[in-house]
Design a protein around this motif. Structure first.
Motif, PDB file in Angstrom:
ATOM      1  N   SER A   1     -86.168  19.593 -42.586  1.00  0.00           N
ATOM      2  CA  SER A   1     -86.091  19.056 -41.221  1.00  0.00           C
ATOM      3  C   SER A   1     -85.023  17.982 -41.062  1.00  0.00           C
ATOM      4  N   GLY A   2     -84.742  17.243 -42.124  1.00  0.00           N
ATOM      5  CA  GLY A   2     -83.800  16.151 -42.043  1.00  0.00           C
ATOM      6  C   GLY A   2     -84.388  14.880 -41.474  1.00  0.00           C
ATOM      7  N   ASN A   3     -85.681  14.899 -41.183  1.00  0.00           N
ATOM      8  CA  ASN A   3     -86.329  13.690 -40.660  1.00  0.00           C
ATOM      9  C   ASN A   3     -86.546  12.685 -41.782  1.00  0.00           C
ATOM     10  N   PRO A   4     -86.513  11.390 -41.464  1.00  0.00           N
ATOM     11  CA  PRO A   4     -86.801  10.391 -42.494  1.00  0.00           C
ATOM     12  C   PRO A   4     -88.212  10.572 -43.046  1.00  0.00           C
ATOM     13  N   ILE A   5     -88.372  10.376 -44.341  1.00  0.00           N
ATOM     14  CA  ILE A   5     -89.682  10.522 -44.977  1.00  0.00           C
ATOM     15  C   ILE A   5     -90.710   9.597 -44.322  1.00  0.00           C
ATOM     16  N   ILE A   6     -90.283   8.406 -43.906  1.00  0.00           N
ATOM     17  CA  ILE A   6     -91.204   7.450 -43.299  1.00  0.00           C
ATOM     18  C   ILE A   6     -91.835   8.032 -42.033  1.00  0.00           C
ATOM     19  N   ASP A   7     -91.070   8.828 -41.281  1.00  0.00           N
ATOM     20  CA  ASP A   7     -91.598   9.413 -40.050  1.00  0.00           C
ATOM     21  C   ASP A   7     -92.670  10.466 -40.365  1.00  0.00           C
ATOM     22  N   VAL A   8     -92.440  11.214 -41.414  1.00  0.00           N
ATOM     23  CA  VAL A   8     -93.413  12.244 -41.804  1.00  0.00           C
ATOM     24  C   VAL A   8     -94.701  11.599 -42.277  1.00  0.00           C
ATOM     25  N   LEU A   9     -94.584  10.561 -43.087  1.00  0.00           N
ATOM     26  CA  LEU A   9     -95.768   9.889 -43.619  1.00  0.00           C
ATOM     27  C   LEU A   9     -96.545   9.153 -42.533  1.00  0.00           C
ATOM     28  N   ASN A  10     -95.860   8.767 -41.481  1.00  0.00           N
ATOM     29  CA  ASN A  10     -96.507   8.021 -40.393  1.00  0.00           C
ATOM     30  C   ASN A  10     -97.269   8.908 -39.412  1.00  0.00           C
ATOM     31  N   GLN A  11     -97.058  10.211 -39.487  1.00  0.00           N
ATOM     32  CA  GLN A  11     -97.637  11.103 -38.494  1.00  0.00           C
ATOM     33  C   GLN A  11     -99.166  11.016 -38.484  1.00  0.00           C
ATOM     34  N   GLY A  12     -99.722  10.725 -37.301  1.00  0.00           N
ATOM     35  CA  GLY A  12    -101.163  10.712 -37.135  1.00  0.00           C
ATOM     36  C   GLY A  12    -101.854   9.446 -37.600  1.00  0.00           C
ATOM     37  N   LEU A  13    -101.126   8.501 -38.171  1.00  0.00           N
ATOM     38  CA  LEU A  13    -101.749   7.264 -38.636  1.00  0.00           C
ATOM     39  C   LEU A  13    -102.110   6.368 -37.444  1.00  0.00           C
ATOM     40  N   ASP A  14    -103.289   5.762 -37.485  1.00  0.00           N
ATOM     41  CA  ASP A  14    -103.688   4.846 -36.412  1.00  0.00           C
ATOM     42  C   ASP A  14    -102.750   3.646 -36.349  1.00  0.00           C
ATOM     43  N   GLN A  15    -102.348   3.193 -37.507  1.00  0.00           N
ATOM     44  CA  GLN A  15    -101.395   2.093 -37.612  1.00  0.00           C
ATOM     45  C   GLN A  15    -100.282   2.524 -38.556  1.00  0.00           C
ATOM     46  N   GLY A  16     -99.046   2.542 -38.098  1.00  0.00           N
ATOM     47  CA  GLY A  16     -97.934   2.991 -38.918  1.00  0.00           C
ATOM     48  C   GLY A  16     -97.693   2.078 -40.118  1.00  0.00           C
ATOM     49  N   ILE A  17     -96.899   2.572 -41.052  1.00  0.00           N
ATOM     50  CA  ILE A  17     -96.602   1.831 -42.280  1.00  0.00           C
ATOM     51  C   ILE A  17     -95.633   0.695 -41.967  1.00  0.00           C
ATOM     52  N   THR A  18     -96.102  -0.521 -42.203  1.00  0.00           N
ATOM     53  CA  THR A  18     -95.224  -1.681 -42.015  1.00  0.00           C
ATOM     54  C   THR A  18     -94.964  -2.402 -43.333  1.00  0.00           C
TER      55      THR A  18
END
Length: 606
Positions: free
Chosen positions: A346-363
């Motif tokens: 997909s070429g999307n950043p890995i962080i975007d994939v891992l963040n999918q569906g999370l109530d609170q994104g990775i900070t």
């Protein structure tokens, strides 16, 4: 499930005596060919068939087919798997009735341990087999079909290292008056899913035990890397959580696993997993389950995967070849790296994939599992790197042998020197004797999965819900207590289901389907499995080890149409152990003329 030849990984291949369809001749002794035989006019060739006695139907069919094609069959029937394995290890056979179930849903699992030089269960050492297995492992599904076809051609038709018999159905019967059918899953590869099951009367979930059954009462090991057979596959699958799971149709998913999301980076060699923080290890105190207070985290993942891939991490390591493609496992602490690395395809950043569906994104990324807090955006991320591009590694990470154990607990138990392990005095983590009622009972298990084994005896094993497992989520176990009854005989297991002694029977034999269907309180679930039954040739000390002609004579004696007819077409044709997963277009066709030619060549060469 791995081999343990006839593992239960292999449950599906169990066949019953006393079938309700026409049976073959009695296996109590050897028999002569029938009058309408197609046996050759050559001197009969001796062949010894090793099998377990509970495979009576298969043994009868195979024996009759071999006799009709010019063989004098000697039967070596053993009462249980331990005796069978002892005979096999001693080399007391020409062909053994064997089976394999690919419990990871990927074709590499179907061949690597069985046929690659040095594989956990391999009796072969053929460079061409090794080359084709390794080549297919690096290929995509679009590419590897042709490679697996070449492997089948070489393994079966060119060298006759195995003689395929059939693919089994996977099945289970359950009491629909007691259990809620909507909560009962049957997965193509994954072992039985316990945590979803509920009683029809929800009040019973915490008041009564769920009653299951399995044949084996002796458990190989409750350390997930030390066993891969029918005695522990379902147990360890439900005692240890994994980084990913398989859906019921063999797709990789993070649902119900330790990871909230996972992603593959460009190049197919780096794999990322963002972890949950709501699973604690369970322990047993006074035979009851307690929350140990220890969270399951990245440190445990790294420890578990490193020991899984290392053949020397424990004595008698039986699953290391499944994980030999893992080069490294590490905790990711640099958040910016997840922003710069792209997802494969997909070429999307890995962080975007891992963040999918999370109530609170990775900070923030934390290395200490006690600091993880999803509500504050603090997560642990694990990166797994493979030795080469190998997407099938995810299937292996979904296998019970990749179950996550407690680094702290296992290291506190396994204080022995692996190289000098003494079975008479050293007690490893997961030793079944530590959970067996009696003077040796000292349960030191730490379970990361939905259930933990409390105790067992010769008749049953008792499990309790992990009180610290995904509480408040859809994956929290519904039933508080499970008892697994040890019922060796399939007829007795079916009788127990019909009488209400058990609630569910996993692996109903095909010959008993009608009995389940005719019982108004029972329901039968079936689907085509990844279980294949085949004949394995001895590779040392016997004529079949040296003579391709003799092996091919056996191969072309096998008439799969007859076998399928006997089982009312509840089995399917197979060519190799990859047949349920990769459709190569190959087919084994019985050919008495070829048998006669190969036997003649064999006898001329002697």
């Amino acid at each position: 499930m791995k081999k343990a030849l006839l593992p239960l990984l292999l449950v599906l291949i169990l066949v019953i005596s006393g079938c309700n369809v026409n049976t073959k001749s009695d296996v109590a002794g050897e028999s002569e060919p029938a009058e309408n035989t197609t046996a050759t006019d050559l001197e009969p060739v001796d062949i010894e068939l090793l099998a377990m006695s509970n495979n009576e139907s298969d043994v009868n069919i195979i024996r009759d087919q071999l006799i009709k094609n010019g063989f004098n069959v000697k039967l070596n029937l053993q009462p249980d798997y331990g005796s069978f394995k002892a005979q096999e290890d001693a080399g007391n056979y020409d062909i053994s009735l064997s089976g394999w179930t690919t419990v990871t849903g990927n074709p590499d699992y179907a061949v690597r341990s069985l046929f690659k030089t040095g594989g956990d269960y391999s009796k072969l050492a053929d460079p061409e087999v090794d080359k084709l297995i390794d080549q297919a492992a690096t290929e995509t599904p679009e590419e590897y079909t042709e490679t697996y076809k070449k492997l089948e051609d070489y393994l079966v038709f060119d060298k006759a290292y195995i003689a395929p018999l059939y693919i089994s159905l996977k099945s289970q019967g359950f009491n629909k008056d007691v259990l809620n059918p909507d909560t009962i899953r049957l997965s193509k590869s994954r072992s039985q899913v316990w945590e979803s099951i509920e009683f029809n009367d929800a009040s019973k979930n915490t008041a009564e035990p769920l009653l299951l059954t399995q044949a084996a009462s002796t458990l190989t090991s409750l350390d997930p890397i030390k066993g891969n057979d029918g005695s522990i596959n379902a147990i360890n699958t439900n005692m240890y959580v994994r980084l990913v799971n398989l859906t019921d149709d063999d797709q990789i998913t993070s649902d119900g696993s330790l990871s909230l999301n996972h992603a593959i980076a460009d190049g197919n060699s780096d794999y990322y997993f963002v972890l949950r923080d709501d699973i604690h290890f369970a322990k047993i105190t006074n035979k009851k389950a307690e929350d140990s207070g220890e969270r399951v985290g990245a440190e445990d993942v790294i420890f578990s995967l490193n020991r899984a891939k290392d053949p020397n991490s424990v004595p008698d390591h039986r699953t290391y070849s499944l994980h030999e493609h893992i080069k490294d496992a590490e905790i990711v602490t640099d958040l910016s790296s997840l922003e710069s690395i792209k997802q494969a395809g997909s070429g999307n950043p890995i962080i975007d994939v891992l963040n999918q569906g999370l109530d609170q994104g990775i900070t923030q990324l934390v290395s200490d599992k006690t600091q993880a807090d999803h509500q504050s955006g603090k997560y642990q991320v694990v990166k797994v790197t493979t030795t080469e591009p190998f997407p099938q590694v995810l299937n292996y990470l979904a296998h019970q042998s990749a179950g996550i154990v407690s680094k702290k607990q296992v290291e506190s138990i396994n204080t022995y020197d692996v190289a000098n392990f003494d079975v008479n005095k050293d007690i490893p983590y997961g030793d079944q004797n530590t959970v067996t009622e009696g003077s040796s009972y000292n349960n030191t298990l730490y379970a990361s999965g939905p259930y933990i084994l409390s105790s067992k005896n010769d008749y049953e094993a008792v499990f309790y819900k992990n009180p610290g497992y995904m509480t408040g989520t859809e994956y929290e176990p519904k039933i508080s207590e499970i008892k697994v009854k040890f019922i060796k005989d399939a007829d007795n297991a079916l009788s127990a289901l019909r009488s209400g002694e058990i609630h569910m029977y996993y692996g109903v034999p095909e010959t008993k389907y009608d009995l389940v269907k005719q019982d108004s309180k029972l329901q039968l679930q079936t689907l085509e499995s990844n279980g294949v039954s085949y004949l394995l040739f001895n590779t040392k000390g016997r004529d079949v080890a040296e003579s391709e002609d003799l092996r091919k004579a056996v191969l072309y004696s096998i008439n799969q149409d007859e076998i399928l007819s006997f089982y009312n077409n509840n089995k399917f044709k197979a060519v190799s152990t990859v047949s349920p997963i990769v459709k190569t277009g190959n087919e084994l066709v019985a050919d008495p003329a070829k048998v006669k030619d190969y036997l003649a060549k064999y006898q001329e060469s002697k």
